[in-house]
Design a protein around this motif. Structure first.
Motif, mmCIF file in Angstrom:
data_model
loop_
_atom_site.group_PDB
_atom_site.id
_atom_site.type_symbol
_atom_site.label_atom_id
_atom_site.label_comp_id
_atom_site.label_asym_id
_atom_site.label_seq_id
_atom_site.Cartn_x
_atom_site.Cartn_y
_atom_site.Cartn_z
ATOM 1 N N LYS A 1 16.061 -12.268 6.604
ATOM 2 C CA LYS A 1 15.674 -13.277 7.598
ATOM 3 C C LYS A 1 14.265 -13.837 7.356
ATOM 4 O O LYS A 1 13.867 -14.792 8.001
ATOM 5 C CB LYS A 1 15.777 -12.684 8.986
ATOM 6 C CG LYS A 1 17.221 -12.332 9.350
ATOM 7 C CD LYS A 1 17.415 -12.260 10.827
ATOM 8 C CE LYS A 1 18.793 -11.996 11.303
ATOM 9 N NZ LYS A 1 19.814 -11.548 10.506
ATOM 10 N N LEU A 2 13.518 -13.248 6.453
ATOM 11 C CA LEU A 2 12.176 -13.744 6.138
ATOM 12 C C LEU A 2 12.267 -14.814 5.054
ATOM 13 O O LEU A 2 13.026 -14.668 4.093
ATOM 14 C CB LEU A 2 11.280 -12.608 5.638
ATOM 15 C CG LEU A 2 10.860 -11.550 6.659
ATOM 16 C CD1 LEU A 2 10.125 -10.418 5.963
ATOM 17 C CD2 LEU A 2 9.993 -12.163 7.741
ATOM 18 N N SER A 3 11.465 -15.856 5.215
ATOM 19 C CA SER A 3 11.418 -16.885 4.168
ATOM 20 C C SER A 3 10.615 -16.344 2.989
ATOM 21 O O SER A 3 9.863 -15.368 3.121
ATOM 22 C CB SER A 3 10.752 -18.153 4.709
ATOM 23 O OG SER A 3 9.367 -17.920 4.918
ATOM 24 N N ASP A 4 10.761 -16.986 1.845
ATOM 25 C CA ASP A 4 9.991 -16.583 0.672
ATOM 26 C C ASP A 4 8.500 -16.692 0.941
ATOM 27 O O ASP A 4 7.716 -15.844 0.500
ATOM 28 C CB ASP A 4 10.376 -17.426 -0.552
ATOM 29 C CG ASP A 4 11.749 -17.062 -1.099
ATOM 30 O OD1 ASP A 4 12.252 -15.969 -0.754
ATOM 31 O OD2 ASP A 4 12.309 -17.863 -1.872
ATOM 32 N N GLU A 5 8.099 -17.709 1.671
ATOM 33 C CA GLU A 5 6.684 -17.893 2.002
ATOM 34 C C GLU A 5 6.174 -16.731 2.865
ATOM 35 O O GLU A 5 5.085 -16.199 2.622
ATOM 36 C CB GLU A 5 6.477 -19.217 2.733
ATOM 37 C CG GLU A 5 5.018 -19.508 3.052
ATOM 38 C CD GLU A 5 4.817 -20.842 3.767
ATOM 39 O OE1 GLU A 5 3.693 -21.060 4.225
ATOM 40 O OE2 GLU A 5 5.780 -21.643 3.865
ATOM 41 N N ASP A 6 6.970 -16.310 3.857
ATOM 42 C CA ASP A 6 6.593 -15.174 4.696
ATOM 43 C C ASP A 6 6.483 -13.896 3.862
ATOM 44 O O ASP A 6 5.553 -13.100 4.045
ATOM 45 C CB ASP A 6 7.614 -14.957 5.819
ATOM 46 C CG ASP A 6 7.553 -16.041 6.882
ATOM 47 O OD1 ASP A 6 6.484 -16.671 7.025
ATOM 48 O OD2 ASP A 6 8.585 -16.257 7.562
ATOM 49 N N LYS A 7 7.411 -13.717 2.940
ATOM 50 C CA LYS A 7 7.378 -12.529 2.080
ATOM 51 C C LYS A 7 6.105 -12.515 1.233
ATOM 52 O O LYS A 7 5.449 -11.477 1.101
ATOM 53 C CB LYS A 7 8.617 -12.480 1.187
ATOM 54 C CG LYS A 7 9.894 -12.175 1.933
ATOM 55 C CD LYS A 7 11.093 -12.177 1.003
ATOM 56 C CE LYS A 7 12.382 -11.963 1.772
ATOM 57 N NZ LYS A 7 13.568 -11.960 0.914
ATOM 58 N N MET B 1 7.708 -0.109 2.853
ATOM 59 C CA MET B 1 7.568 -1.338 3.633
ATOM 60 C C MET B 1 7.630 -2.551 2.714
ATOM 61 O O MET B 1 8.289 -3.550 3.029
ATOM 62 C CB MET B 1 6.240 -1.337 4.397
ATOM 63 C CG MET B 1 6.081 -2.550 5.302
ATOM 64 S SD MET B 1 4.705 -2.444 6.449
ATOM 65 C CE MET B 1 3.326 -2.589 5.340
ATOM 66 N N GLU B 2 7.002 -2.457 1.548
ATOM 67 C CA GLU B 2 7.037 -3.541 0.564
ATOM 68 C C GLU B 2 8.472 -3.838 0.131
ATOM 69 O O GLU B 2 8.900 -4.993 0.067
ATOM 70 C CB GLU B 2 6.195 -3.098 -0.641
ATOM 71 C CG GLU B 2 5.605 -4.156 -1.463
ATOM 72 C CD GLU B 2 4.620 -3.595 -2.480
ATOM 73 O OE1 GLU B 2 3.975 -4.421 -3.108
ATOM 74 O OE2 GLU B 2 4.522 -2.368 -2.676
ATOM 75 N N GLN B 3 9.242 -2.790 -0.143
ATOM 76 C CA GLN B 3 10.638 -2.966 -0.555
ATOM 77 C C GLN B 3 11.464 -3.600 0.565
ATOM 78 O O GLN B 3 12.301 -4.472 0.314
ATOM 79 C CB GLN B 3 11.247 -1.615 -0.945
ATOM 80 C CG GLN B 3 10.690 -1.039 -2.215
ATOM 81 C CD GLN B 3 11.133 0.404 -2.432
ATOM 82 O OE1 GLN B 3 11.726 1.032 -1.568
ATOM 83 N NE2 GLN B 3 10.821 0.939 -3.610
ATOM 84 N N ARG B 4 11.218 -3.168 1.792
ATOM 85 C CA ARG B 4 11.984 -3.711 2.919
ATOM 86 C C ARG B 4 11.641 -5.173 3.176
ATOM 87 O O ARG B 4 12.518 -5.959 3.538
ATOM 88 C CB ARG B 4 11.764 -2.863 4.164
ATOM 89 C CG ARG B 4 12.445 -1.515 4.034
ATOM 90 C CD ARG B 4 12.391 -0.730 5.284
ATOM 91 N NE ARG B 4 13.139 0.507 5.113
ATOM 92 C CZ ARG B 4 13.162 1.479 5.994
ATOM 93 N NH1 ARG B 4 12.499 1.363 7.128
ATOM 94 N NH2 ARG B 4 13.860 2.569 5.760
ATOM 95 N N ILE B 5 10.385 -5.514 3.010
ATOM 96 C CA ILE B 5 9.993 -6.924 3.159
ATOM 97 C C ILE B 5 10.700 -7.761 2.101
ATOM 98 O O ILE B 5 11.270 -8.810 2.396
ATOM 99 C CB ILE B 5 8.458 -7.082 3.060
ATOM 100 C CG1 ILE B 5 7.804 -6.541 4.338
ATOM 101 C CG2 ILE B 5 8.071 -8.539 2.826
ATOM 102 C CD1 ILE B 5 6.294 -6.418 4.249
#
Length: 176
Positions: A135-141, A126-130
């Motif tokens: 589509k996720l911003s760096d802040e979301d990651k 899950m960490e790798q996929r995040i």
């Protein structure tokens, strides 16, 4: 020059010898006075007395298997082998309810340990996929990573089961 098994060589320190095995990164050489030594193939420290042509297939099946498993573990969701601490081998986990009218729940500790390792592996995926999500911003990651780190921290109680420290859960480091 590539050397094959049976090649006669000379080493400045060990003297005369014969190549008895060829690996991807070293030669195993049996020296007359020093016995068997592994000599790196990266450094040209062997003087060739008589070369024998190497076989076409220079990698053993075992070495090929180890290499392929390493690649699969790195690039797929294939779980790695994680060892249970020796003191827990063959043990069982007993959950005893507070109500004396209820019976205990028992399970082999290696079954429980396997579930903990699978949980850890799925968190890593899950960490790798995040991190790879487009589509996720760096802040979301970063925010999601912080939650995952806190989950790892909650799971550090189970570290006592792991044989090797490098397999254990690591939570948020103290800032002291």
């Amino acid at each position: 020059m590539e050397l094959g098994i049976g090649s006669r060589v000379k080493h400045a320190t060990y003297g005369d010898g014969v190549v008895v095995n060829v690996k991807s990164n070293y030669y195993s050489v049996t020296f007359i006075h020093e016995g068997r030594k592994d000599i790196s193939r990266e450094h040209n420290v062997l003087e060739i007395i008589e070369a024998v042509e190497p076989q076409e297939d220079m990698i053993s099946n075992a070495e090929l298997e180890r290499t392929l498993i390493g690649i699969l573990q790195r690039w797929t969701e294939m779980p790695e082998h994680v060892s249970l601490g020796a003191k827990w081998t063959g043990g069982k986990m007993i959950l005893q309810p507070g109500d004396p009218n209820m019976s205990n729940k028992e399970m082999p500790i290696d079954t429980f340990f396997h579930k903990i390792v699978m949980l850890r592996d799925r968190l890593r995926v899950m960490e790798q996929r995040i991190n790879a999500h487009d589509k996720l911003s760096d802040e979301d990651k970063v925010n999601m990573q912080q939650y995952i780190t806190k989950i790892y921290g909650s799971l550090t109680s189970f570290n006592v089961l792991f044989k090797f420290p490098h397999d254990q859960f690591v939570g948020e480091k103290s800032k002291d």
